[in-house]
Design an enzyme around this catalytic site. Structure first.
Site, PDB file in Angstrom:
ATOM      1  N   ASP A  34       0.951  -1.000  -0.142  1.00  0.00           N
ATOM      2  CA  ASP A  34       0.069   0.175   0.063  1.00  0.00           C
ATOM      3  C   ASP A  34       1.128   1.396  -0.205  1.00  0.00           C
ATOM      4  O   ASP A  34       2.251   1.220   0.658  1.00  0.00           O
ATOM      5  CB  ASP A  34      -0.697   0.110   1.148  1.00  0.00           C
ATOM      6  CG  ASP A  34      -2.551   0.985   1.116  1.00  0.00           C
ATOM      7  OD1 ASP A  34      -3.175   0.125   0.655  1.00  0.00           O
ATOM      8  OD2 ASP A  34      -1.740   2.600   0.586  1.00  0.00           O
ATOM      9  N   LEU A  75      -6.431  -4.986  -4.590  1.00  0.00           N
ATOM     10  CA  LEU A  75      -7.598  -4.102  -4.274  1.00  0.00           C
ATOM     11  C   LEU A  75      -7.540  -2.359  -4.738  1.00  0.00           C
ATOM     12  O   LEU A  75      -8.163  -2.035  -3.536  1.00  0.00           O
ATOM     13  CB  LEU A  75      -8.030  -4.640  -2.572  1.00  0.00           C
ATOM     14  CG  LEU A  75      -8.765  -5.554  -2.995  1.00  0.00           C
ATOM     15  CD1 LEU A  75      -8.453  -7.133  -3.865  1.00  0.00           C
ATOM     16  CD2 LEU A  75      -9.183  -5.503  -1.669  1.00  0.00           C
ATOM     17  N   ALA A  76      -6.328  -2.418  -4.293  1.00  0.00           N
ATOM     18  CA  ALA A  76      -5.557  -1.017  -4.076  1.00  0.00           C
ATOM     19  C   ALA A  76      -6.697  -0.400  -5.521  1.00  0.00           C
ATOM     20  O   ALA A  76      -6.526  -0.392  -6.612  1.00  0.00           O
ATOM     21  CB  ALA A  76      -4.140  -0.409  -4.289  1.00  0.00           C
ATOM     22  N   GLN A  78      -8.572   4.196  -5.647  1.00  0.00           N
ATOM     23  CA  GLN A  78      -9.033   5.487  -5.812  1.00  0.00           C
ATOM     24  C   GLN A  78     -10.639   5.317  -5.185  1.00  0.00           C
ATOM     25  O   GLN A  78     -11.751   5.004  -6.566  1.00  0.00           O
ATOM     26  CB  GLN A  78      -8.931   6.731  -6.173  1.00  0.00           C
ATOM     27  CG  GLN A  78      -9.222   7.830  -5.440  1.00  0.00           C
ATOM     28  CD  GLN A  78     -11.197   7.888  -5.095  1.00  0.00           C
ATOM     29  OE1 GLN A  78     -11.153   7.603  -4.224  1.00  0.00           O
ATOM     30  NE2 GLN A  78     -11.781   8.398  -6.076  1.00  0.00           N
ATOM     31  N   TYR A 145     -15.197   7.624 -11.781  1.00  0.00           N
ATOM     32  CA  TYR A 145     -14.831   7.143 -10.269  1.00  0.00           C
ATOM     33  C   TYR A 145     -15.428   5.073 -11.530  1.00  0.00           C
ATOM     34  O   TYR A 145     -14.637   4.431 -11.591  1.00  0.00           O
ATOM     35  CB  TYR A 145     -16.031   5.839  -9.380  1.00  0.00           C
ATOM     36  CG  TYR A 145     -15.722   4.915  -8.195  1.00  0.00           C
ATOM     37  CD1 TYR A 145     -13.815   4.839  -8.084  1.00  0.00           C
ATOM     38  CD2 TYR A 145     -16.768   4.489  -8.483  1.00  0.00           C
ATOM     39  CE1 TYR A 145     -14.338   3.295  -7.307  1.00  0.00           C
ATOM     40  CE2 TYR A 145     -16.074   3.242  -7.513  1.00  0.00           C
ATOM     41  CZ  TYR A 145     -15.362   2.970  -7.521  1.00  0.00           C
ATOM     42  OH  TYR A 145     -14.926   1.333  -6.748  1.00  0.00           O
ATOM     43  N   PHE A 202     -28.203  13.174   6.727  1.00  0.00           N
ATOM     44  CA  PHE A 202     -27.264  12.550   6.087  1.00  0.00           C
ATOM     45  C   PHE A 202     -27.792  13.359   5.127  1.00  0.00           C
ATOM     46  O   PHE A 202     -27.267  13.242   3.360  1.00  0.00           O
ATOM     47  CB  PHE A 202     -28.330  10.608   5.846  1.00  0.00           C
ATOM     48  CG  PHE A 202     -27.720   9.610   6.926  1.00  0.00           C
ATOM     49  CD1 PHE A 202     -27.086   9.194   6.890  1.00  0.00           C
ATOM     50  CD2 PHE A 202     -29.050  10.215   8.172  1.00  0.00           C
ATOM     51  CE1 PHE A 202     -26.757   8.863   8.237  1.00  0.00           C
ATOM     52  CE2 PHE A 202     -28.106   9.197   8.608  1.00  0.00           C
ATOM     53  CZ  PHE A 202     -27.402   8.321   8.790  1.00  0.00           C
TER      54      PHE A 202
HETATM   55  N1  LIG Z   1     -15.908  -0.925  -0.034  1.00  0.00           N
HETATM   56  C1  LIG Z   1     -17.068  -0.791  -1.054  1.00  0.00           C
HETATM   57  O1  LIG Z   1     -17.846  -0.341  -0.585  1.00  0.00           O
HETATM   58  C2  LIG Z   1     -16.602  -1.305  -2.461  1.00  0.00           C
HETATM   59  C3  LIG Z   1     -17.460  -1.491  -3.351  1.00  0.00           C
HETATM   60  C4  LIG Z   1     -16.856  -1.903  -4.827  1.00  0.00           C
HETATM   61  C5  LIG Z   1     -16.181  -2.189  -5.361  1.00  0.00           C
HETATM   62  N2  LIG Z   1     -14.857  -1.333  -4.577  1.00  0.00           N
HETATM   63  C6  LIG Z   1     -13.141  -2.147  -4.730  1.00  0.00           C
HETATM   64  O2  LIG Z   1     -12.441  -2.734  -3.242  1.00  0.00           O
HETATM   65  C7  LIG Z   1     -10.976  -1.734  -3.573  1.00  0.00           C
HETATM   66  C8  LIG Z   1     -11.023  -1.872  -2.249  1.00  0.00           C
HETATM   67  O3  LIG Z   1     -11.679  -1.116  -1.669  1.00  0.00           O
HETATM   68  P1  LIG Z   1     -12.141  -0.121   0.013  1.00  0.00           P
HETATM   69  O4  LIG Z   1     -12.859  -0.624   0.367  1.00  0.00           O
HETATM   70  O5  LIG Z   1     -10.805  -1.346   1.091  1.00  0.00           O
HETATM   71  O6  LIG Z   1     -10.853   0.722   0.113  1.00  0.00           O
HETATM   72  P2  LIG Z   1      -9.816   1.669   0.528  1.00  0.00           P
HETATM   73  O7  LIG Z   1      -9.883   3.039   0.044  1.00  0.00           O
HETATM   74  O8  LIG Z   1      -9.975   0.893   2.187  1.00  0.00           O
HETATM   75  O9  LIG Z   1      -8.311   0.830   0.304  1.00  0.00           O
HETATM   76  C9  LIG Z   1      -7.931   1.492  -1.136  1.00  0.00           C
HETATM   77  C10 LIG Z   1      -6.445   0.826  -0.338  1.00  0.00           C
HETATM   78  O10 LIG Z   1      -5.318   1.315  -1.911  1.00  0.00           O
HETATM   79  C11 LIG Z   1      -4.338   2.141  -1.654  1.00  0.00           C
HETATM   80  N3  LIG Z   1      -4.113   2.752  -2.725  1.00  0.00           N
HETATM   81  C12 LIG Z   1      -4.893   3.721  -4.049  1.00  0.00           C
HETATM   82  N4  LIG Z   1      -3.907   4.032  -4.612  1.00  0.00           N
HETATM   83  C13 LIG Z   1      -2.677   3.195  -4.122  1.00  0.00           C
HETATM   84  C14 LIG Z   1      -0.966   3.253  -5.125  1.00  0.00           C
HETATM   85  N5  LIG Z   1      -1.182   4.210  -6.588  1.00  0.00           N
HETATM   86  N6  LIG Z   1      -0.257   2.834  -4.858  1.00  0.00           N
HETATM   87  C15 LIG Z   1      -0.803   1.435  -3.521  1.00  0.00           C
HETATM   88  N7  LIG Z   1      -1.622   1.581  -2.775  1.00  0.00           N
HETATM   89  C16 LIG Z   1      -2.554   2.672  -3.327  1.00  0.00           C
HETATM   90  C17 LIG Z   1      -5.027   3.364  -0.730  1.00  0.00           C
HETATM   91  O11 LIG Z   1      -3.989   4.032  -0.005  1.00  0.00           O
HETATM   92  C18 LIG Z   1      -6.000   2.536   0.311  1.00  0.00           C
HETATM   93  O12 LIG Z   1      -5.160   1.738   1.614  1.00  0.00           O
HETATM   94  C19 LIG Z   1     -11.145  -1.237  -4.770  1.00  0.00           C
HETATM   95  O13 LIG Z   1     -10.480  -1.146  -5.925  1.00  0.00           O
HETATM   96  C20 LIG Z   1     -12.730  -0.097  -4.200  1.00  0.00           C
HETATM   97  O14 LIG Z   1     -13.080  -0.191  -5.569  1.00  0.00           O
HETATM   98  C21 LIG Z   1     -15.168  -1.269  -3.307  1.00  0.00           C
END
Ligand SMILES: NC(=O)c1ccc[n+]([C@@H]2O[C@H](COP(=O)([O-])OP(=O)(O)OC[C@H]3O[C@@H](n4cnc5c(N)ncnc54)[C@H](O)[C@@H]3O)[C@@H](O)[C@H]2O)c1
Length: 316
Positions: A34, A75-76, A78, A145, A202
């Site tokens: 990360d 999973l990383a 934005q 997004y 909200f």
């Molecule tokens: N949480 C949700 O509701 C949800 C729903 C659908 C999809 N997703 C997908 O699931 C995945 C995880 O989501 P989350 O909720 O855990 O997000 P989160 O923001 O908690 O975690 C994402 C992590 O990625 C890291 N990151 C981003 N860009 C980076 C880079 N260039 N290099 C290194 N690290 C980087 C961030 O520092 C962060 O810690 C994402 O791909 C998101 O699009 C999440």
């Protein structure tokens, strides 16, 4: 049996940290990656944590070469819609370029499988009531997004077609559970307001009637694990993971207040009736059939665990 090694990107984040911990509990050697340090409440001592920006291709190549993972869970990203409006360039960079670095490293170092985190946002935000299937065309929504996740998926699939890389894509919506502290998501906001005794307000993004597919984080993690393990002879697979049992945002936050303090506070929603989808959910028929995946945590059980976690960690 030899220990299996995997890389989890986004391991300082909400879902990545739970996935990394679960993989450790299943005997994997887990290297977490990360850009940010892991917050104390997400730390897992058995995960070796590496801090780097995934857009730095040379650093990613070196890491994958040194650690030799069998699987990369990518999973990383934005993942926040409001941030994608405020910072479109950074969103595309983190969601598309970082994904390409991971794929390139996987290709050059012979990684057996990449499991990629995508989103139900790829189906767009057209008005109406929707149940989305994997066969539905991705649609460009009202912010950067969704398109950035569509672009990432296309590149994942193109790496598979061009170079024979084994890839699996999981699409989720509205993941919730212990450890998510993001103020822009509805469940953390509702829990913090209810436990803090604040006004239960909200804002103006919705009138409360929009019904969404909320999935508990352990079920999301089970989806990634199933996608990593499926042995079907295919080179790629795309799966929706959803409950297909959407709940209105108003009913959800009422339930949170009941669990938090035993009273059902009437939430305030000051938004208009949204002109985006009124109801959206993901059909998970393929994941059920091909991965034997089911959402096993009912909403009240998941919300109770989330409220309890907040009570213990943030209001101790
Ligand atoms: N949480 C949700 O509701 C949800 C729903 C659908 C999809 N997703 C997908 O699931 C995945 C995880 O989501 P989350 O909720 O855990 O997000 P989160 O923001 O908690 O975690 C994402 C992590 O990625 C890291 N990151 C981003 N860009 C980076 C880079 N260039 N290099 C290194 N690290 C980087 C961030 O520092 C962060 O810690 C994402 O791909 C998101 O699009 C999440």
């Amino acid at each position: 049996m030899a220990t299996r090694t995997c890389l989890v990107t986004g391991s300082a984040g909400f879902v990545g940290s739970v996935l990394a911990r679960t993989l450790v509990s299943r005997g994997w050697r887990v290297v977490g990656v990360d850009r940010e340090p892991v917050p104390s409440w997400r730390e897992c001592p058995d995960v070796s944590q590496v801090q780097l920006d995934l857009c730095d291709l040379e650093a990613v190549l070196a890491l994958v070469g040194e650690t030799g993972p069998e699987v990369i869970f990518h999973l990383a990203a934005q993942p926040f819609v409001p941030v994608s409006v405020a910072e479109p360039y950074a969103t595309v960079r983190d969601n598309v370029l970082a994904t390409t670095s991971v794929l390139e490293a996987a290709r050059l170092h012979g990684v057996a499988r990449v499991v990629h985190a995508s989103s139900g946002a790829i189906y767009g935000s057209e008005p109406g009531e929707h149940t989305y299937f994997e066969s539905d065309e991705p649609k460009v929504g009202a912010n950067l997004y969704g398109p950035s996740k569509i672009a990432a998926e296309n590149i994942v699939l193109a790496y598979s077609r061009t170079f024979g890389l084994d890839v699996r894509i999981g699409r989720f919506m509205n993941t919730y559970g212990p450890g998510d502290t993001s103020p822009s998501r509805i469940v953390p906001t509702a829990v913090c307001q209810a436990l803090g005794g604040d006004c239960y307000d909200f804002g103006d993004r919705d009138d409360g009637s929009t019904a969404l597919d909320f999935v508990y984080v352990d079920d999301v993690v089970a989806g990634y694990l199933a996608a990593a393990e499926v042995d079907d002879g295919a080179l790629q697979g795309v799966y929706n993971f959803g409950t297909c049992d959407p709940v209105s945002v108003r009913d959800l936050v009422r339930a949170v207040s009941r669990l938090a303090d035993g009273t059902e506070r009437e939430p305030v929603f000051r938004g208009p009736v949204a002109d985006n989808p009124r109801r959206k959910c993901l059909d998970a028929g393929r994941a059920r059939k091909e991965l034997d995946w089911e959402p096993r945590t009912d909403l009240m059980t998941g919300l109770r665990a989330t409220v309890d976690w907040y009570r213990e960690h943030l209001h101790a």
